[in-house]
Write an enzyme that holds these catalytic residues in place. Structure first.
Site, PDB file in Angstrom:
ATOM      1  N   ASP A 157       0.840  -1.193   0.000  1.00  0.00           N
ATOM      2  CA  ASP A 157       0.000   0.000   0.000  1.00  0.00           C
ATOM      3  C   ASP A 157       0.881   1.252   0.000  1.00  0.00           C
ATOM      4  O   ASP A 157       2.103   1.158   0.137  1.00  0.00           O
ATOM      5  CB  ASP A 157      -0.966  -0.012   1.190  1.00  0.00           C
ATOM      6  CG  ASP A 157      -0.287  -0.400   2.511  1.00  0.00           C
ATOM      7  OD1 ASP A 157       0.962  -0.378   2.581  1.00  0.00           O
ATOM      8  OD2 ASP A 157      -1.003  -0.714   3.481  1.00  0.00           O
ATOM      9  N   ASP A 175      -8.066  -1.843  13.909  1.00  0.00           N
ATOM     10  CA  ASP A 175      -9.448  -1.959  13.430  1.00  0.00           C
ATOM     11  C   ASP A 175      -9.646  -3.168  12.523  1.00  0.00           C
ATOM     12  O   ASP A 175     -10.680  -3.305  11.875  1.00  0.00           O
ATOM     13  CB  ASP A 175      -9.868  -0.663  12.710  1.00  0.00           C
ATOM     14  CG  ASP A 175      -9.013  -0.375  11.475  1.00  0.00           C
ATOM     15  OD1 ASP A 175      -8.111  -1.183  11.152  1.00  0.00           O
ATOM     16  OD2 ASP A 175      -9.253   0.665  10.832  1.00  0.00           O
ATOM     17  N   HIS A 179      -7.806  -3.913   9.806  1.00  0.00           N
ATOM     18  CA  HIS A 179      -7.463  -3.756   8.385  1.00  0.00           C
ATOM     19  C   HIS A 179      -6.244  -4.588   8.000  1.00  0.00           C
ATOM     20  O   HIS A 179      -5.391  -4.891   8.834  1.00  0.00           O
ATOM     21  CB  HIS A 179      -7.280  -2.282   7.997  1.00  0.00           C
ATOM     22  CG  HIS A 179      -6.071  -1.601   8.538  1.00  0.00           C
ATOM     23  ND1 HIS A 179      -6.071  -0.269   8.914  1.00  0.00           N
ATOM     24  CD2 HIS A 179      -4.795  -2.028   8.753  1.00  0.00           C
ATOM     25  CE1 HIS A 179      -4.869   0.071   9.321  1.00  0.00           C
ATOM     26  NE2 HIS A 179      -4.077  -0.973   9.238  1.00  0.00           N
TER      27      HIS A 179
END
Ligand code: PGA
Length: 260
Positions: free
Chosen positions: A67, A136, A138
Site C-alpha cells: 500500500d 481496526d 485492516h
C-alpha cells in the site's frame, strides 16, 4: 488457517524470515510482498542478517509493496516506497530495480491502481505476502467494510488509522487521508499469506480475524478464505484467542520439515 503463537516479536521475526529464506532458496526470483508499519521490522532485520551471514542468497528476489499514501511528495521519507527501500530493499543488498509499488504521486490515481494490479500479475503474482493488522482489523489499508473482492484502489483512512500512524509524522495533520492499497481480492491472490501481529493492542483484532465470522467489517478475516494463510502472533496478541491451547499443541506437534 495456521496460527502460530511465539514468545515475542523477535521470535516471530525469526520464524517468518526463515520461511522467506526457505522460499528464496527454492525459488530465487520469488516475488516477496512486504508490509510497512512497526510490526514487520524484526522480520526484515532477521532476513537481512541471514543474507549477511551467507545463509541465503536473496540477490535475485523481487520485492513488492502492499500500500502507499496518496499525495506525499516523491521521496518523502514516510512514503511507503521510501520506507520499503530503506527497511527492506537496501538491507537485503538489492537494487531499486528489484522493487515495485503503486505510484502514490500519480495524477490519475485510478490508472495507477489498475497499472499496479496488472504489474503484479505480469510479474507472475506474489509468492508470499507479509501482512500486519490494524487495530481496526485492516490488512494493507483495506479499512473496515472494504469489499472482500476489492482490487487495488484508492481508500480513505479511518481516523483511528491516522492516529495510529501519526507517530511516523510530526503531527496528525500531516498524515494523509487517502491511500492506495492492494485490494482484499488482490491480496488473496498471493500464494501464501503470512500475517504477523504483536502486542496486546492487536489482541481483539486478531481474535476477530481468526475466530470471528468472515466479514467485511474485519478485513483480516478474509484470510479464512485463503488456502495457505499463516497467522503468527506473540503471547500478548494471542491473549484473546479461545483456541490458543489447540493452536499451541498443533504447532508443537508439527513436523519441522513442513516449515510455515
Ligand atoms: P503496525 O501497523 O505494524 O505499525 O501496528 C499494522 C497495520 O496497520 O497494518
Amino acid at each position: 488457517m495456521e496460527v502460530v503463537i511465539v514468545p515475542d516479536a523477535a521470535a516471530g521475526g525469526e520464524l517468518i524470515a526463515e520461511a522467506l529464506a526457505t522460499l528464496v532458496r527454492r525459488k530465487p526470483e520469488a516475488l516477496l510482498g512486504v508490509a510497512t508499519g512497526s510490526t514487520p521490522l524484526p522480520v526484515y532485520e532477521a532476513l537481512a542478517a541471514k543474507v549477511r551471514a551467507g545463509e541465503v542468497d536473496a540477490s535475485r528476489a523481487r520485492i513488492c509493496q502492499l500500500d502507499e499514501y496518496v499525495g506525499l511528495p516523491a521521496g518523502h521519507p514516510e512514503s511507503y516506497r521510501s520506507v520499503v527501500l530503506r527497511e527492506v530493499v537496501e538491507p537485503l543488498g538489492l537494487d531499486e530495480s528489484a522493487f515495485m509499488g503503486p505510484d502514490g504521486t500519480a495524477e490519475d490515481v485510478q490508472a495507477a491502481c489498475e497499472a499496479y494490479d496488472r504489474a503484479l500479475r505480469e510479474a507472475g503474482g506474489v509468492d508470499l505476502q507479509l501482512l500486519g493488522i490494524g487495530t481496526d482489523g485492516h490488512i494493507g489499508f483495506n479499512e473496515p467494510c472494504s469489499s472482500l473482492a476489492s482490487r487495488t484502489r484508492i481508500k480513505t483512512l479511518t481516523q483511528q488509522t491516522r492516529e495510529d500512524n501519526a507517530r511516523f509524522f510530526d503531527s496528525l495533520d500531516e498524515v494523509p487521508h487517502h491511500v492506495i492499497t492492494q485490494g482484499i481480492g488482490t491480496i488473496l491472490e498471493a500464494r501464501h499469506l503470512v500475517l504477523l501481529a504483536t502486542g496486546e493492542g492487536k489482541a481483539d483484532a486478531v481474535a476477530q480475524a481468526v475466530e470471528g465470522p468472515v466479514a467485511a467489517l474485519v478485513p483480516a478475516s478474509a484470510l479464512q478464505l485463503h488456502p495457505h494463510a499463516t497467522v503468527v502472533v506473540d503471547e500478548a496478541a494471542a491473549g484473546k484467542l479461545k483456541l490458543a491451547e489447540y493452536f499451541r499443541a498443533t504447532y508443537a506437534a508439527k513436523p519441522e520439515w513442513q516449515g510455515l
